[in-house]
Design a protein around this motif. Sequence first.
Motif, PDB file in Angstrom:
ATOM      1  N   LEU A  80       0.822  -1.203   0.000  1.00 59.20           N
ATOM      2  CA  LEU A  80       0.000   0.000   0.000  1.00 59.20           C
ATOM      3  C   LEU A  80       0.859   1.258   0.000  1.00 59.20           C
ATOM      4  N   LEU A  81       1.946   1.259   0.736  1.00 56.75           N
ATOM      5  CA  LEU A  81       2.815   2.438   0.786  1.00 56.75           C
ATOM      6  C   LEU A  81       3.543   2.655  -0.540  1.00 56.75           C
ATOM      7  N   ARG A  82       3.855   1.576  -1.254  1.00 54.45           N
ATOM      8  CA  ARG A  82       4.522   1.737  -2.551  1.00 54.45           C
ATOM      9  C   ARG A  82       3.578   2.291  -3.609  1.00 54.45           C
ATOM     10  N   HIS A  83       2.273   2.050  -3.434  1.00 47.66           N
ATOM     11  CA  HIS A  83       1.315   2.440  -4.472  1.00 47.66           C
ATOM     12  C   HIS A  83       0.373   3.550  -4.057  1.00 47.66           C
ATOM     13  N   GLY A  84       0.627   4.210  -2.967  1.00 46.58           N
ATOM     14  CA  GLY A  84      -0.271   5.286  -2.585  1.00 46.58           C
ATOM     15  C   GLY A  84       0.227   6.008  -1.359  1.00 46.58           C
ATOM     16  N   ARG A 119       7.551   5.125   2.843  1.00 48.94           N
ATOM     17  CA  ARG A 119       6.709   5.799   1.848  1.00 48.94           C
ATOM     18  C   ARG A 119       7.523   6.836   1.069  1.00 48.94           C
ATOM     19  N   ARG A 120       8.343   7.620   1.774  1.00 48.21           N
ATOM     20  CA  ARG A 120       9.147   8.641   1.093  1.00 48.21           C
ATOM     21  C   ARG A 120      10.155   8.001   0.146  1.00 48.21           C
ATOM     22  N   ARG A 121      10.788   6.923   0.592  1.00 50.51           N
ATOM     23  CA  ARG A 121      11.765   6.264  -0.281  1.00 50.51           C
ATOM     24  C   ARG A 121      11.082   5.604  -1.468  1.00 50.51           C
TER      25      ARG A 121
END
Length: 152
Positions: A80-84, A119-121
């Motif tokens: 989820l963090l990689r896509h949003g 998420r930032r990375r």
Amino acid sequence: MCHPAWRQALIAAQRLLDLARLRRVRDRIDREFARPLDVEALARDAGMPPGQLARQFREAYGQSPYAYLTARRVEHAMVLLRHGDHAPGELRLAVGCPSTAALVTRFTELAGMPPGVYRRRAAAGGAGLPWRVTAPGASSSRNEEARRVLRG
């Protein structure tokens, strides 16, 4: 008294039945990780006592059911963090974690960085980001975590 070979066959058959039940438990965790699951409910549905389930699950898969469930939740949070851009509260609800603090703690422990950093990375290209939980045994149970805290 039964023949020794029959006894061995019965033991082997029981072992196969236990492994099938453990596979069903693992599949259920994979399907329903976002729902509230606990070892007692999983054991009740598998038809075995919670201690037996935890022991046999650890023998079969190398980690406790709780650690396996936590790893699935953290891996889904990574996706989820990689896509949003999900806030920690949204993330917690999406993966079924009981609290935001618990999610952040487990995520940091298993991914090696807090969710915000992840998420930032990921937004910056995601080079070198872990895609899967790499240390599943790190939080194998709440009791082990409590022991680590007490030791300092």
